[in-house]
Structure formats: C-alpha cells, structure tokens
Enzyme design. Structure first.
Site, mmCIF file in Angstrom:
data_model
loop_
_atom_site.group_PDB
_atom_site.id
_atom_site.type_symbol
_atom_site.label_atom_id
_atom_site.label_comp_id
_atom_site.label_asym_id
_atom_site.label_seq_id
_atom_site.Cartn_x
_atom_site.Cartn_y
_atom_site.Cartn_z
ATOM 1 C CB SER A 40 10.789 -39.199 -24.245
ATOM 2 O OG SER A 40 9.606 -39.819 -24.691
ATOM 3 C CB ALA B 226 11.882 -41.885 -26.768
ATOM 4 C CE LYS B 227 4.345 -36.932 -29.486
ATOM 5 N NZ LYS B 227 4.192 -37.351 -30.876
ATOM 6 C CB ILE B 228 13.364 -38.432 -30.022
ATOM 7 C CG1 ILE B 228 13.567 -39.252 -28.735
ATOM 8 C CG2 ILE B 228 14.608 -37.615 -30.369
ATOM 9 C CD1 ILE B 228 14.563 -40.379 -28.868
ATOM 10 C CE1 TYR C 222 6.285 -37.717 -34.702
ATOM 11 C CE2 TYR C 222 8.103 -37.711 -33.160
ATOM 12 C CZ TYR C 222 6.814 -38.057 -33.477
ATOM 13 O OH TYR C 222 6.046 -38.744 -32.573
#
Ligand code: PMP
Length: 327
Positions: A84, A177-179, A183
C-alpha cells in the site's frame, strides 16, 4: 476432509459488543518505542489526521486458553501494508521482518487473554499544512491492540443493501491499497445501510458491478459455484478472500473470480462477507430479498467450519498461516 468435517465451529463472542470491557491493551508501539497506549498521541495538525494520508492493517489474534495467541497470516498482512505504501510512492524505515518482530514483541508485552485485533498504522506524521507525499515520503509507524470478538454476527444471518455510494475506483484512490482516507467511502455506505435498518452495505463499482462490503469482500454461490469479484473490480485484495479461494480449491468447490452483476445478488443460492474483522458472516437478505432459503448455505457452512478451525490453529494443513505466540 474428515478432520475438517468433525471440527467444531468455534466462534468468538462478545454479545454483539465491538469492544469487551477493556477497550484496548495497555501498550502501543509509537515513534520507535513501546509506550502506554494512552500516551501514543499525535498533534491535531498531523497531516494524516487532516488528509487521511495513512495506511493501516488489521490482523486477528485468536486466544487459546493453553496460553498462546494464534496470529493469522501476519506476514501477508504486512506485505499488503508495505505494498500500500509502495502504491502511494512513500516508504517507512521498517521492513516486513521488523514489523512482524515488533508486533510479536508488543503482543508478548500486552499478554492478551482474549481474542484480539492488531492495528498497525503508518502515516504522514508531519504538521505541514498541505497534503504532500513528496515532502512526507517517510511515514511513521504505530501499532496498537484491542480485544475483539465479533465485528458482525457470524451465525445469525445478516441483512445487506446495495448502497447508492459507489466503491472508490482505482484511479481515484487506489482501491487495492488499505489507505486511511479511503474509509470515508466505507463510512458513508455503512451509515446509509444502518440508518435504513440494514446490517451492512454492498458497494458497486463506478460502472455498476458488484465490488464488496464496506470493510469486507463478498462471495456469492450460484449453481454450487463460489463466486467473488475480480481484483480489478475495485476491491481490496482481502487476505481472507485469498484464504477462502484456497479452501474452496482444496475442498473441490468450483470457483469463479469474475465480474458480478447486481441482479445476480438477488438470485444467489448463498452469500457471505469475508474479512479479518468480520471473519465469515453469512447474508440472509439482500435489498429485502431472501438469499436462497434464508438459512446458512451448505458451501458457506463448509468454508466457515474450515476457516474457524484454521484460524485457531487446528488444521495441520494450514498451520503455516498461523504464528503461535506464547503469552
Ligand atoms: N475490503 C475492505 C474495504 C476492507 O477494509 C477489508 C478489511 N481489511 C476487506 C475487504 C477484507 O480484507 P482482509 O480479508 O484482508 O481483512
């Protein structure tokens, strides 16, 4: 197979509460050292807080009363964490090995006596006014830990609605990607779903195909085939999703990873969400239409059983996914 079938489904429970009595474990890793979790504080001016310029991971640890925690696929989580950052074009001073080691040391210090959740977080720690990944190109790293039972009920059958919010597209905010900033998309969809009385949201891609839930991947079953959206349909490449696809292969369940139309949700025989937080939560209704016969389906049952047995370290075949930490 025999071992799998006879394995009992062990499900952690906190009577529906997100947190147990204690909301977090006492120690966190922050600015290069272990501190009390309540002392891991950043300034209101921090770039990551203002703009969501952070990346995180969510890893589960399963408590065994024999005195250890079974951490599930820790290396894979940190691999996605670093990927990410690579997508954002930034770095951190920590390698995967160092992140795993730091997490394990912190876990031993926290000595959890319950199922728990590990939250590594890497972020733009500067107090610069504007979001500037060029200037903030080395992210800080923090890790904290929480007790965690169920995130969504895993044995009740949950209701989902197709959200009017679309899943962030890869060319807007990279969806694999876990940005942190991404969220807001999840929060809006979940807000809408819960306000309207549903348990969870299903998001479609900009071009109207099924992507995933607000913080979980989605599987459906049609004609006894397990189907999930392709990773190029703006989903987070879930580690649980990958785990389930491997289980299906090993159990001889046919799979399709492909584009899913919205209307397929309404005629699916089975449906479930998957993710580290949610684990495997079966869906009984989508947009007020009953899924299948409204009960947990056969394939969901088989996959769940193997999943809950594996994460607790009871399946020899998948032991390499589990890091057993004596506490
Ligand atoms: N999609 C989103 C948006 C998520 O936040 C998560 C949770 N990390 C997932 C899918 C499931 O991913 P994983 O199985 O790796 O937890």
């Amino acid at each position: 197979m025999g071992e799998t079938q006879s394995a009992k489904i062990e499900i952690s429970r906190t009577k529906g509460d997100f947190f147990m009595k204690q909301q977090y474990f006492p120690y966190a890793f922050f600015e290069g050292k272990v501190v009390k979790t309540e002392d891991a504080k950043i300034s209101i001016m921090t770039n990551a807080l203002q703009y969501g310029t952070g990346v995180f991971a969510g890893i589960r640890g399963y408590y065994n009363p024999k005195g250890f925690i079974n951490v599930f696929r820790i290396e894979d989580h940190f691999e996605r964490f670093l990927q990410s950052l690579q997508i954002l074009g930034v770095t951190t001073p920590y390698t995967k090995e160092k992140l795993v080691k730091t997490t394990i040391e912190l876990l031993k210090k926290n000595k959890p006596k319950t199922d728990m959740y590990i939250r590594p977080f890497t972020y733009a720690g500067s107090i610069n006014l504007s979001p500037n990944l060029q200037r903030d190109n080395s992210f800080d790293v923090a890790i904290y830990m929480l007790p965690l039972g169920e995130y969504l009920p895993v044995d009740k059958g949950i209701s989902a609605m197709v959200s009017s919010w679309r899943r962030i597209s890869d060319n807007a905010i990279p969806s694999r990607a876990k940005i942190s900033g991404s969220y807001i998309n999840s929060a809006l969809a979940r807000q809408q779903a819960t306000k309207l009385g549903f348990d969870e949201a299903i998001l479609l891609t900009e071009d109207g195909h099924v992507a995933e839930g607000s913080a979980e991947n989605l599987f459906i079953v049609r004609n006894e085939t397990l189907i999930t959206a392709d990773s190029s349909d703006d989903v987070l490449e879930g580690i649980t999703r990958r785990t389930i696809l491997k289980f299906a292969k090993d159990l001889g369940i046919p799979t399709e990873v492909r584009r899913i139309d919205r209307s397929e949700l309404y005629i699916a025989e089975e449906a479930f969400f998957s993710g580290t937080g949610v684990q495997i939560a079966w869906i009984s209704q989508i947009d007020s239409r009953v899924v299948g016969d409204g009960k947990r389906g056969k394939i969901t049952q088989k996959i769940s059983q193997l999943f809950f047995s594996t994460v607790r370290g009871n399946e020899r075949k998948y032991k390499t996914w589990c890091t057993q930490i004596t506490i």
